[in-house]
Design an enzyme around this catalytic site. Structure first.
Site, PDB file in Angstrom:
ATOM      1  NE  ARG A 237     -10.469  -4.558  -8.294  1.00  0.00           N
ATOM      2  CZ  ARG A 237      -9.032  -4.694  -8.403  1.00  0.00           C
ATOM      3  NH1 ARG A 237      -8.480  -5.402  -9.398  1.00  0.00           N
ATOM      4  NH2 ARG A 237      -8.237  -4.161  -7.462  1.00  0.00           N
TER       5      ARG A 237
ATOM      6  CD  GLU B 176      -9.151 -10.844 -11.908  1.00  0.00           C
ATOM      7  OE1 GLU B 176      -8.265  -9.976 -11.243  1.00  0.00           O
ATOM      8  OE2 GLU B 176     -10.200 -10.826 -11.088  1.00  0.00           O
TER       9      GLU B 176
ATOM     10  CB  CYS C 248      -8.477  -2.698 -16.382  1.00  0.00           C
ATOM     11  SG  CYS C 248      -9.085  -4.134 -15.355  1.00  0.00           S
TER      12      CYS C 248
ATOM     13  CG  HIS D 248      -0.308  -0.204   2.441  1.00  0.00           C
ATOM     14  ND1 HIS D 248      -0.131  -1.393   3.048  1.00  0.00           N
ATOM     15  CD2 HIS D 248      -0.306   0.630   3.563  1.00  0.00           C
ATOM     16  CE1 HIS D 248       0.104  -1.529   4.084  1.00  0.00           C
ATOM     17  NE2 HIS D 248       0.326  -0.069   4.646  1.00  0.00           N
TER      18      HIS D 248
ATOM     19  CG  ASN E 104      -1.245  -6.722 -14.373  1.00  0.00           C
ATOM     20  OD1 ASN E 104      -0.883  -6.720 -15.309  1.00  0.00           O
ATOM     21  ND2 ASN E 104      -1.496  -5.584 -13.378  1.00  0.00           N
ATOM     22  CG  ASP E 105      -4.679 -11.372 -10.612  1.00  0.00           C
ATOM     23  OD1 ASP E 105      -3.146 -11.363 -10.541  1.00  0.00           O
ATOM     24  OD2 ASP E 105      -5.376 -10.866 -10.098  1.00  0.00           O
TER      25      ASP E 105
END
Length: 584
Positions: free
Chosen positions: A342, A443, A514, A199, A466-467
Site C-alpha cells: 500500500r 474506504e 483487510c 507508531h 475500519n475506515d
C-alpha cells in the site's frame, strides 16, 4: 475467560493484544522530576555548564547503544528516530538558553535545564498536531535522561536491571524505549498516554509485546515489585491479583500457548471450508522482520504491507534506495508469494515536517490532507515510492494498493503516474514486473455508491473496514465518547460490503478484506456468504482464522446472510451471529 471486576484493577486501551503475568517495574522518571534550586556564584557557571556537557555525553552514549539495537532488529534506515533524539540532546540553542538562564538567575544547571526544556514542552503541547505531540514525548524523554545523569550521575539503562518477567509501566514510551526494553525480559507494556494507532503501538504489535495504553491511573496505582496481570485482549490490568485469578490466567496463557503451537504446526493447511470454498489468507505487516511470522503461521502472502513506518521513523523523507531495499527484502523473503504494497497512508499532521507548508493544524485530519491526496499533491513523494515498488517487483510477486481514493479522477491520475514511472524505468533499462497488478482500498461511502465505475479500471479491491465504518457512520473511532456508535455490524456496513464484493465479482476481479473485521469470527460467516476472495489479518491471527474457516460450510453461511439482510438493527445482527453454535 470469565469477567472479573476486582477492586484492584484499572482499564486502558488495547494497543497490542496478548495476556501476560509479570512483576511491575514503574518508571517514575516519567513524572515531573523535582529539582532543587541552588544559588551559585558567577565563577561557578563554567563548572555547571561542564556538568551539563558531561551529562549529555552520558546520554548520547546510551542512545548510541539503542541505535545499534534498532539497526540490528530493523535495519539502519530506522535508526533516524535516535538521530532525532540526539539532535534534541545536542541542540546548541538549548545549551545557550540554559547558560543565559544561569547567568541571569545564578542557579544550578539542573534547575536551569529543567526550566528551559519545560518551556519548549509547553509550547508544543498546545499544538493539535499528532506529529508535534510525538516530538513532545521525545523532548520530555531527553529531559528526564539528562536530569537523571545530572542529579544521580546514572543513565536509564544503568538503573534498569531485571532478571524475571517484567511489565514495564511508564507515563509514555518512545520507539527507542520499545527497542531497548523488549530484549531485556520485558513481557508487557503499560502507559498512561498514547493511542492505539501511534507508531509505538504499531511497533509493539509488530514485536508481539502485549501493551495497554491510556491507563490513566497506572502510575498512581501500580508500584514496582507488585505482581500484575496485563490482559490486553480485555483491556484490563489486575494489580496484586488473588491466587485464584492468577491460577485462572496461568491456565488461559498455557492454553493459548499450546493453541499457538498447534497453529504453527498446521502452517501448511489452507483456509478451505468443509464444502470446498477457499479463502486466500494473507497477513498485515508494517515492518520487514514480520515476514518471519508470516511464514511461520503459513499465510498465503502479504495482503497489506503498510509502508508508513519508515516515514515515521525518519527525520527526512526516505529516499528511493532506502524504500527499494526494504521492499526488495520483504518480496525476496516471501519467495514468490504475493506482497500487496500500500502506498503511504499518512495524514498531513505527520508529513508536514518534510515541507514548508503549514498543514499541521487541521481540525479533522481524518477528513483532510492525507494518503493519496498528499501523493497527488506532492508527486515527487509519490513517484519516489512508485519507483521503489516497481523496481522491487523484479524480485518476486508484488502488487500496488492505492489508499483513500474517493473519486474517479484520483484513480485516473494515480494510474497515470504509475504508467509514467514505468516509461521512465523502461528508458533507464531498469527491470520491473510489467504485469504488476494495481488495486484500491474501499474506504468511503462515495466509492461504494459509485463502485461500478471503479472496478473496470483496477485489478483487485481491498475493503478497509475500519475506515469504511468510520466514514459511513460519521464517527471518530479513536474518540472514547462515541465508541458505542462505531460498529462493523451496522446494517449499512454489511450492505455496503456486499455491494462492493458483488460489483468486483461482476467485473471479474477479486475482493479482499483487510480491516479488523477480517479477524472477527462472527464476521467470517458474512464473508463466506458473500464469497469474499481473501482476508488479511495480523500474522498471529492467521492460525485461528484458518482453523475457524475449516469448520464451516459456505452454503449454510449464505442462508444466514439472507436472514441478516432483513434485520434492522446492529443488536439483532450481533445477537444472531453470536448465537450461532457454529458457522455450519
Amino acid at each position: 475467560m470469565a469477567k472479573h471486576e476486582e477492586i484492584n484493577s484499572i482499564s486502558g486501551l488495547n494497543a497490542s493484544k496478548g495476556i501476560v503475568i509479570g512483576t511491575a517495574y514503574v518508571r517514575k522518571l516519567d513524572q515531573e522530576t523535582i529539582v532543587a534550586r541552588t544559588l551559585i556564584s558567577t565563577d561557578k557557571i563554567a563548572e555547571e555548564m561542564a556538568k551539563l556537557k558531561k551529562a549529555q555525553d552520558m546520554v548520547a552514549e546510551e542512545l548510541e547503544l539503542v541505535r545499534k539495537k534498532i539497526e540490528k532488529n530493523l535495519g539502519p534506515a530506522y535508526s533516524d528516530i535516535i538521530s532525532t533524539q540526539l539532535a534534541i540532546l545536542t541542540d546548541q540553542e538549548v545549551f545557550r538558553e540554559v547558560k543565559a538562564y544561569i547567568e541571569e538567575h545564578h542557579v544550578n544547571v539542573a534547575f536551569a535545564y529543567r526550566v528551559v526544556v519545560n518551556q519548549y514542552v509547553e509550547l508544543l503541547e498546545d499544538h493539535d498536531s499528532e506529529y508535534f505531540k510525538e516530538r513532545v514525548s521525545d523532548i520530555r524523554d531527553i529531559k528526564q535522561r539528562v536530569l537523571l545523569a545530572l542529579i544521580s550521575k546514572q543513565t536509564i539503562l544503568s538503573t534498569f536491571t531485571i532478571d524475571k518477567p517484567t511489565i514495564f509501566v511508564s507515563r509514555d514510551l518512545n520507539p527507542s524505549d520499545i527497542m531497548m526494553l523488549v530484549s531485556e525480559n520485558v513481557v508487557g507494556l503499560i502507559t498512561e498516554f498514547g493511542g492505539k494507532t501511534s507508531h509505538v503501538a504499531i511497533l509493539a504489535r509488530a514485536m508481539k509485546v502485549p501493551m495497554i495504553t491510556g491507563a490513566k491511573e497506572a502510575l498512581q496505582n501500580i508500584e514496582s515489585g507488585q505482581t500484575c496481570i496485563l490482559d490486553a485482549d480485555h483491556e484490563k490490568i489486575f494489580i496484586q491479583p488473588s491466587q485464584e485469578l492468577l491460577d485462572e490466567y496461568a491456565r488461559e496463557i498455557d492454553k493459548l500457548e499450546k493453541q499457538e503451537q498447534v497453529f504453527i504446526a498446521a502452517h501448511d493447511k489452507k483456509a478451505i471450508t468443509k464444502d470446498g470454498f477457499t479463502f486466500k489468507l494473507g497477513a498485515n505487516i508494517s515492518l520487514p522482520f514480520e515476514v518471519d511470522d508470516v511464514k511461520k503461521y503459513g499465510a498465503d502472502g502479504i495482503g497489506l504491507y503498510r509502508t508508513e513506518y519508515l516515514y515515521l521513523m525518519k527525520q527526512d523523507l526516505p529516499n528511493e534506495e532506502e524504500l527499494f531495499n526494504e521492499y526488495r527484502q520483504v518480496i525476496e523473503n516471501m519467495q514468490n508469494k504475493e506482497v500487496i504494497i500500500r502506498t503511504i497512508d499518512l495524514g498531513g499532521d505527520k508529513m508536514s515536517v518534510f515541507w514548508d507548508q503549514d498543514i499541521r493544524f487541521e481540525s479533522n485530519p481524518f477528513m483532510g490532507y492525507r494518503a493519496i491526496r498528499i501523493c497527488l499533491d506532492q508527486p515527487s513523494v509519490f513517484v519516489t515510492q512508485l519507483r521503489a515498488i516497481l523496481r522491487s517487483s523484479a524480485f518476486g510477486k508484488a502488487s500496488i494498493l492505492l489508499p483513500m481514493i474517493t473519486h474517479i479522477e484520483q484513480l485516473t491520475e494515480s494510474m497515470a503516474y504509475i504508467e509514467e514511472v514505468k516509461r521512465t524505468l523502461d528508458k533507464e533499462k531498469i527491470l520491473y514486473d510489467r504485469s504488476i497488478e494495481v488495486g484500491m482500498m474501499i474506504e468511503t461511502p462515495a466509492v461504494v455508491m459509485n463502485i461500478e465505475n471503479f472496478v473496470d479500471k483496477i485489478d483487485f479491491i481491498s475493503i478497509g473496514t475500519n475506515d469504511l465504518t468510520q466514514y459511513t457512520l460519521a464517527v471518530d473511532r479513536g474518540n472514547e465518547r462515541v465508541t458505542n456508535v462505531y460498529n462493523h455490524y451496522d446494517p449499512s456496513i454489511i450492505k455496503m460490503i456486499l455491494k462492493v464484493v458483488n460489483a468486483a465479482h461482476k467485473a471479474g476481479i477479486p475482493a479482499y478484506v483487510c480491516g479488523e473485521m477480517a479477524s472477527e469470527f462472527r464476521a467470517l460467516v458474512l464473508f463466506m456468504a458473500m464469497k469474499v476472495d481473501g482476508l488479511s489479518v495480523v500474522p498471529n491471527y492467521i492460525g485461528a482464522v484458518r482453523d475457524h474457516i475449516n469448520t464451516c460450510e459456505q452454503r449454510n453461511a449464505e442462508q444466514h446472510l439472507k436472514k441478516i439482510l432483513q434485520m434492522k438493527t446492529r443488536k439483532e445482527i450481533i445477537d444472531y451471529l453470536d448465537n450461532l453454535s457454529d458457522c455450519s
